[in-house]
Design an enzyme around this catalytic site. Sequence first.
Site, short mmCIF file in Angstrom:
data_model
loop_
_atom_site.label_atom_id
_atom_site.label_comp_id
_atom_site.label_asym_id
_atom_site.label_seq_id
_atom_site.Cartn_x
_atom_site.Cartn_y
_atom_site.Cartn_z
N ALA A 69 -31.65 26.41 -29.50
CA ALA A 69 -31.45 26.92 -31.21
C ALA A 69 -32.65 26.13 -31.72
CB ALA A 69 -30.72 27.58 -32.09
N GLY A 71 -35.74 26.10 -33.85
CA GLY A 71 -35.54 26.45 -34.79
C GLY A 71 -37.37 26.42 -34.63
N LEU A 72 -38.03 26.00 -33.65
CA LEU A 72 -39.86 25.95 -33.44
C LEU A 72 -40.38 24.90 -34.74
CD1 LEU A 72 -39.97 30.52 -33.31
CD2 LEU A 72 -40.33 28.62 -31.53
N ASN A 124 -46.40 34.43 -29.92
CA ASN A 124 -45.29 33.92 -29.97
C ASN A 124 -43.99 35.03 -30.49
OD1 ASN A 124 -42.03 33.43 -29.47
ND2 ASN A 124 -42.15 31.61 -29.64
N CYS A 127 -41.07 35.30 -33.40
CA CYS A 127 -40.69 34.80 -34.59
C CYS A 127 -39.84 35.68 -35.85
CB CYS A 127 -42.19 34.25 -35.08
SG CYS A 127 -43.13 32.99 -33.64
N ASN A 190 -39.29 36.01 -23.51
CA ASN A 190 -38.43 35.02 -23.72
C ASN A 190 -37.00 34.75 -23.84
OD1 ASN A 190 -38.25 32.50 -25.78
ND2 ASN A 190 -40.37 34.27 -27.06
N THR A 191 -36.10 33.59 -24.43
CA THR A 191 -35.20 33.85 -24.06
C THR A 191 -34.68 34.77 -24.96
OG1 THR A 191 -34.60 32.59 -26.88
CG2 THR A 191 -34.92 31.81 -24.55
N GLY A 264 -39.34 27.05 -16.81
CA GLY A 264 -39.31 25.86 -18.15
C GLY A 264 -38.53 25.25 -17.79
N THR A 265 -36.97 25.84 -18.00
CA THR A 265 -36.02 25.17 -18.24
C THR A 265 -35.20 24.66 -16.35
OG1 THR A 265 -35.21 27.00 -19.60
CG2 THR A 265 -33.28 25.27 -17.94
C1 LIG Z 1 -35.51 23.92 -25.29
C2 LIG Z 1 -36.74 25.36 -25.02
C3 LIG Z 1 -37.76 25.91 -26.02
C4 LIG Z 1 -38.61 27.16 -26.08
N1 LIG Z 1 -39.70 26.49 -27.21
C5 LIG Z 1 -40.78 27.45 -27.22
C6 LIG Z 1 -41.44 28.33 -27.84
O1 LIG Z 1 -41.84 26.96 -28.79
N2 LIG Z 1 -42.34 29.08 -28.05
C7 LIG Z 1 -42.00 29.85 -26.77
O2 LIG Z 1 -42.39 30.52 -26.98
N3 LIG Z 1 -40.74 29.99 -26.80
C8 LIG Z 1 -39.48 28.50 -25.52
N4 LIG Z 1 -39.17 28.86 -25.34
C9 LIG Z 1 -38.91 30.18 -23.85
C10 LIG Z 1 -39.43 28.99 -22.86
O3 LIG Z 1 -40.61 29.61 -22.95
C11 LIG Z 1 -39.33 30.41 -21.25
O4 LIG Z 1 -39.42 31.84 -22.12
C12 LIG Z 1 -37.62 30.59 -21.75
O5 LIG Z 1 -36.84 29.79 -21.86
C13 LIG Z 1 -37.31 31.48 -19.82
O6 LIG Z 1 -37.76 30.94 -19.14
P1 LIG Z 1 -36.84 29.45 -18.26
O7 LIG Z 1 -35.88 30.45 -18.05
O8 LIG Z 1 -37.49 28.92 -17.35
O9 LIG Z 1 -36.89 28.30 -18.91
C14 LIG Z 1 -38.40 27.65 -25.23
C15 LIG Z 1 -37.29 27.70 -24.15
C16 LIG Z 1 -36.70 26.45 -24.06
C17 LIG Z 1 -35.43 26.05 -22.94
#
Ligand SMILES: Cc1cc2nc3c(=O)[nH]c(=O)nc-3n(C[C@H](O)[C@H](O)[C@H](O)COP(=O)(O)O)c2cc1C
Length: 305
Positions: A69, A71-72, A124, A127, A190-191, A264-265
């Site tokens: 979390a 918070g962008l 995104n 939001c 997204n998450t 991502g992760t």
């Molecule tokens: C630390 C972190 C920051 C993230 N920030 C953003 C973001 O700024 N904008 C967005 O659309 N998704 C954001 N995400 C989501 C990722 O882009 C992705 O959709 C999500 O983590 C699932 O993919 P993954 O399992 O490969 O991480 C973030 C994820 C993580 C872990």
Amino acid sequence: MNISCWVGNLILQSPFVLASGIAGNEYSLLLRALRSGASAVVTKTIFKDERNGYPPPIYYESPNYSINAVGLPGKGVDRFLEHIRRAKTLEKPVIVSVGGTSIEEYGSVAAAVAKSGADGVEINLSCPHVEGTGTEFGSDPELIRRVVEEVKSAVGDKPVFAKLTPNTHSIEGLGLAAVEAGADGLSAVNTLRGMVFDSVLEEPVLSNVYGGVSGRALHPVAVYCVYALRKALPHTPIFGVGGVYEVSDALDFFLAGADAVQVGTSISQRGYGVFEELKKDLVDYLERKGYASFEEFVRKKRRWF
Ligand SMILES: Cc1cc2nc3c(=O)[nH]c(=O)nc-3n(C[C@H](O)[C@H](O)[C@H](O)COP(=O)(O)O)c2cc1C
């Protein structure tokens, strides 16, 4: 072996793209991902003004998932534009993730980044809608429609991808709303909302109490979301996002209907080297199976839809 692919009107050297929010937004970090083998980058979400984000702890990782979390946080769009220009030196697509707390903010951020040379925009939709009830834009098809229309009219002919939330009972409904409003493609997902406690402190691990789950635990949820979207929207370009660690995870997405994947992760655990490994393992897989190219594999596997 040719593993290039088209996602909408973007040509990618491979189907492996950096997901939003994983690297910072300094151009040097984006270039590092591109030099390490990502075929394109999606930036961290940019808002109009500077945002602080949440206080720590903002991120917790276990072998099977991460939860964050954040918070962008960010410096605001004006201070970011120069970084877009400089990140474009490798001639690979730079897709800018835009955010907003109102429909107008989405449009103004998208217009600014498109003018600065972004090759595409990812919206995104997760939001908070501050003018509404505080719920996210992305869970309401009508709000999605309005945001996509606003962004489309702001960016001219640049491709627009709507990034969808898995926190819904009907991801197809969200995807249809985005595409009907003019989105050129979708990113799913997204998450997933989640919560974890520290049993020693007897408190949530995150300062925000709950957060977004990513990584391995998200993967099958994300693959299903891509499948549901592909059935509803046979011709829409789709990025699969969620828990891509090994090439088998990427193949899940391709077989479910994704055109490319965002990573991502897994980068926080395996580093940027994951891009070269994914590419090599995809080539090995295609050769073993007798495909002449990634494109041929994609064309053939689509037959069963
Ligand atoms: C630390 C972190 C920051 C993230 N920030 C953003 C973001 O700024 N904008 C967005 O659309 N998704 C954001 N995400 C989501 C990722 O882009 C992705 O959709 C999500 O983590 C699932 O993919 P993954 O399992 O490969 O991480 C973030 C994820 C993580 C872990």
